[in-house]
Design an enzyme around this catalytic site. Structure first.
Site, PDB file in Angstrom:
ATOM      1  N   LYS A  10      18.643  -2.532  -4.063  1.00 18.24           N
ATOM      2  CA  LYS A  10      18.973  -1.072  -3.172  1.00 18.24           C
ATOM      3  C   LYS A  10      19.896  -1.693  -1.823  1.00 18.24           C
ATOM      4  CE  LYS A  10      14.475  -1.912  -3.178  1.00 18.24           C
ATOM      5  NZ  LYS A  10      13.132  -2.132  -2.610  1.00 18.24           N
ATOM      6  N   TYR A  39       1.919  -7.810  16.103  1.00 22.46           N
ATOM      7  CA  TYR A  39       1.296  -8.157  15.047  1.00 22.46           C
ATOM      8  C   TYR A  39      -0.178  -8.919  15.465  1.00 22.46           C
ATOM      9  CZ  TYR A  39       4.726  -6.549  11.664  1.00 22.46           C
ATOM     10  OH  TYR A  39       5.573  -5.743  11.327  1.00 22.46           O
ATOM     11  N   TRP A  40      -1.321  -8.668  14.958  1.00 21.25           N
ATOM     12  CA  TRP A  40      -2.584  -9.477  14.867  1.00 21.25           C
ATOM     13  C   TRP A  40      -2.919  -9.650  13.768  1.00 21.25           C
ATOM     14  CZ3 TRP A  40      -1.069  -5.797  18.523  1.00 21.25           C
ATOM     15  CH2 TRP A  40      -0.961  -6.190  19.817  1.00 21.25           C
ATOM     16  N   ARG A  41      -2.476 -10.614  12.923  1.00 22.55           N
ATOM     17  CA  ARG A  41      -2.819 -10.735  11.313  1.00 22.55           C
ATOM     18  C   ARG A  41      -2.876 -12.087  10.842  1.00 22.55           C
ATOM     19  NH1 ARG A  41       2.970  -8.963   8.440  1.00 22.55           N
ATOM     20  NH2 ARG A  41       1.431  -8.244   6.913  1.00 22.55           N
ATOM     21  N   ASP A  88       9.862   0.898  -0.256  1.00 27.29           N
ATOM     22  CA  ASP A  88       8.663   1.145  -0.604  1.00 27.29           C
ATOM     23  C   ASP A  88       8.564   2.059  -1.425  1.00 27.29           C
ATOM     24  OD1 ASP A  88       8.018  -1.308   0.939  1.00 27.29           O
ATOM     25  OD2 ASP A  88       7.112   0.036   2.443  1.00 27.29           O
ATOM     26  N   LEU A 109       0.745  -1.235   0.021  1.00 28.10           N
ATOM     27  CA  LEU A 109      -0.018   0.092   0.107  1.00 28.10           C
ATOM     28  C   LEU A 109       0.897   1.247   0.184  1.00 28.10           C
ATOM     29  CD1 LEU A 109      -1.861   2.227   1.887  1.00 28.10           C
ATOM     30  CD2 LEU A 109      -2.793   1.208  -0.214  1.00 28.10           C
TER      31      LEU A 109
HETATM   32  P1  AMP Z   1      17.153   0.228   1.561  1.00 28.40           P
HETATM   33  O1  AMP Z   1      15.721  -0.705   0.959  1.00 28.40           O
HETATM   34  O2  AMP Z   1      17.335   0.145   2.968  1.00 28.40           O
HETATM   35  O3  AMP Z   1      18.300  -0.358   0.982  1.00 28.40           O
HETATM   36  O4  AMP Z   1      16.938   1.444   0.959  1.00 28.40           O
HETATM   37  C1  AMP Z   1      16.217   1.764  -0.062  1.00 28.40           C
HETATM   38  C2  AMP Z   1      16.772   3.131  -0.880  1.00 28.40           C
HETATM   39  O5  AMP Z   1      16.440   4.294   0.272  1.00 28.40           O
HETATM   40  C3  AMP Z   1      18.103   3.080  -1.139  1.00 28.40           C
HETATM   41  O6  AMP Z   1      18.347   2.603  -2.303  1.00 28.40           O
HETATM   42  C4  AMP Z   1      18.385   4.858  -0.978  1.00 28.40           C
HETATM   43  O7  AMP Z   1      17.894   5.320  -2.074  1.00 28.40           O
HETATM   44  C5  AMP Z   1      17.632   5.143   0.124  1.00 28.40           C
HETATM   45  N1  AMP Z   1      18.278   5.126   1.456  1.00 28.40           N
HETATM   46  C6  AMP Z   1      18.157   4.266   2.496  1.00 28.40           C
HETATM   47  N2  AMP Z   1      19.048   4.545   3.533  1.00 28.40           N
HETATM   48  C7  AMP Z   1      19.900   5.543   3.075  1.00 28.40           C
HETATM   49  C8  AMP Z   1      20.647   6.214   3.672  1.00 28.40           C
HETATM   50  N3  AMP Z   1      21.336   6.013   4.826  1.00 28.40           N
HETATM   51  N4  AMP Z   1      21.461   7.300   2.916  1.00 28.40           N
HETATM   52  C9  AMP Z   1      20.836   7.593   1.657  1.00 28.40           C
HETATM   53  N5  AMP Z   1      19.746   6.841   1.332  1.00 28.40           N
HETATM   54  C10 AMP Z   1      19.567   5.764   1.728  1.00 28.40           C
END
Ligand code: AMP
Length: 302
Positions: free
Chosen positions: A225, A101-103, A258, A32
């Site tokens: 990421k 959680y309650w799911r 997300d 969501l």
């Molecule tokens: P994650 O799922 O934690 O790897 O983060 C998803 C996205 O959020 C990353 O690809 C970055 O674009 C951004 N992000 C998360 N943590 C950081 C951070 N400490 N500094 C900069 N960007 C971040």
């Protein structure tokens, strides 16, 4: 391609402490969250919808009002007589957040139990988005149904995007999680994992390894990421790394992945430019983590 973005999964009641002993009620869930940000980033020529199952009770109606109020189409959501929506409560212990959680009996667990309703909804979609949590909450037989429905939709022209969002506590066991997520990746055009999860639960040496593993499973494109580190975008024979802009004053990393997925996909659907899509994803995630909570109202596309 149909200009409908359809996210599928579970949205829950969120009870968040307000700092003076009581709780504020909201609604949230990984898929969501992505639909909510996608609605803000995709043009008005796109319809953004959410598919799940909810109850027929008052709190389910309130959740649908909330989702609809953010511009998301709820018309395909199934309403069940004998269930209601799941709930989680945020606990704060010396500033650290944890979740109760309650799911386990939530209506969303039935979201794939009616194949014809699922097919009817998927038929409308140009881009279908789901996560490992969507899969985890389904009974095993419905996971098979769900992946079959995705294959059918894909054959009819839809694209499919998936964030593995590995949460072993939701699965019957870790091996089933790894097997199911790998199978799901094979029906996807975009697989969008967070390296921290992949390191912990698949033991990948580095993000390139995660990308190669999901490509080998059949994914079209893998976007890995990794917090502040490079985002890896890979297709077979083509692996590129993009450094996200550094972010100061990080307050709460809830929904970083997300929101990244939302802005990445919205940009990629219009430009098909991977570099611009990573910049959009990292730009939005970078803003979201400077605020408390999953859904940050004030953010607008750059
Ligand atoms: P994650 O799922 O934690 O790897 O983060 C998803 C996205 O959020 C990353 O690809 C970055 O674009 C951004 N992000 C998360 N943590 C950081 C951070 N400490 N500094 C900069 N960007 C971040």
């Amino acid at each position: 391609m149909s200009k409908t973005f359809l996210a599928i999964g579970e949205c829950m009641v969120e009870m968040a402490p307000n700092g003076s002993g009581s709780y504020v009620m909201g609604f949230a869930g990984d898929t969501l969250n992505t639909a909510w940000y996608t609605r803000k980033y995709l043009g008005d020529d796109w319809n953004v919808g959410y598919y799940t199952a909810v109850g027929s009770d008052e709190v389910s109606s309130r959740m649908l009002d909330f989702i609809q109020g953010s511009g998301i189409d709820v018309s395909a959501i199934r309403r069940l007589e004998d269930r209601t929506i799941g709930l989680y409560l945020i606990q704060l212990t010396e500033g650290e957040r944890s979740f109760a959680y309650w799911r386990s009996q939530s209506a969303a667990r039935c979201l794939a139990s009616d194949r014809s309703a699922l097919d009817a909804s998927l038929q409308q979609a140009g881009l279908i988005y789901f996560s490992g949590i969507t899969l985890a909450i389904l009974p095993a037989r419905d996971r098979t149904t769900f992946l079959q429905a995705l294959r059918t939709a894909r054959t009819a022209g839809a694209q499919v995007a998936f964030d593995p969002n590995l949460r072993p506590g939701l699965w019957e066991d870790a091996d089933t999680m790894r097997t199911s997520v790998t199978e799901a990746a094979g029906v996807c055009d975009f697989v969008m994992p967070s390296f921290e999860d992949e390191l912990t639960h698949f033991g990948d040496a580095d993000p390139n390894t995660s990308a190669e593993r999901y490509l080998a499973a059949g994914a079209g494109m893998v976007v890995v990421k990794n917090g502040p580190e490079d985002v890896i975008c890979a297709r077979t024979g083509d692996l590129r790394a993009f450094q996200p802009k550094s972010v100061a004053n990080i307050v709460d990393t809830t929904a970083a992945g997300d929101s990244f997925n939302a802005a990445f996909l919205a940009e990629y659907l219009s430009s098909e430019n991977v570099e611009a899509a990573v910049a959009a994803g990292a730009g939005l995630a970078g803003k979201v983590i400077q605020h408390r909570g999953a859904l940050v109202e004030c953010l607008q596309p750059a």
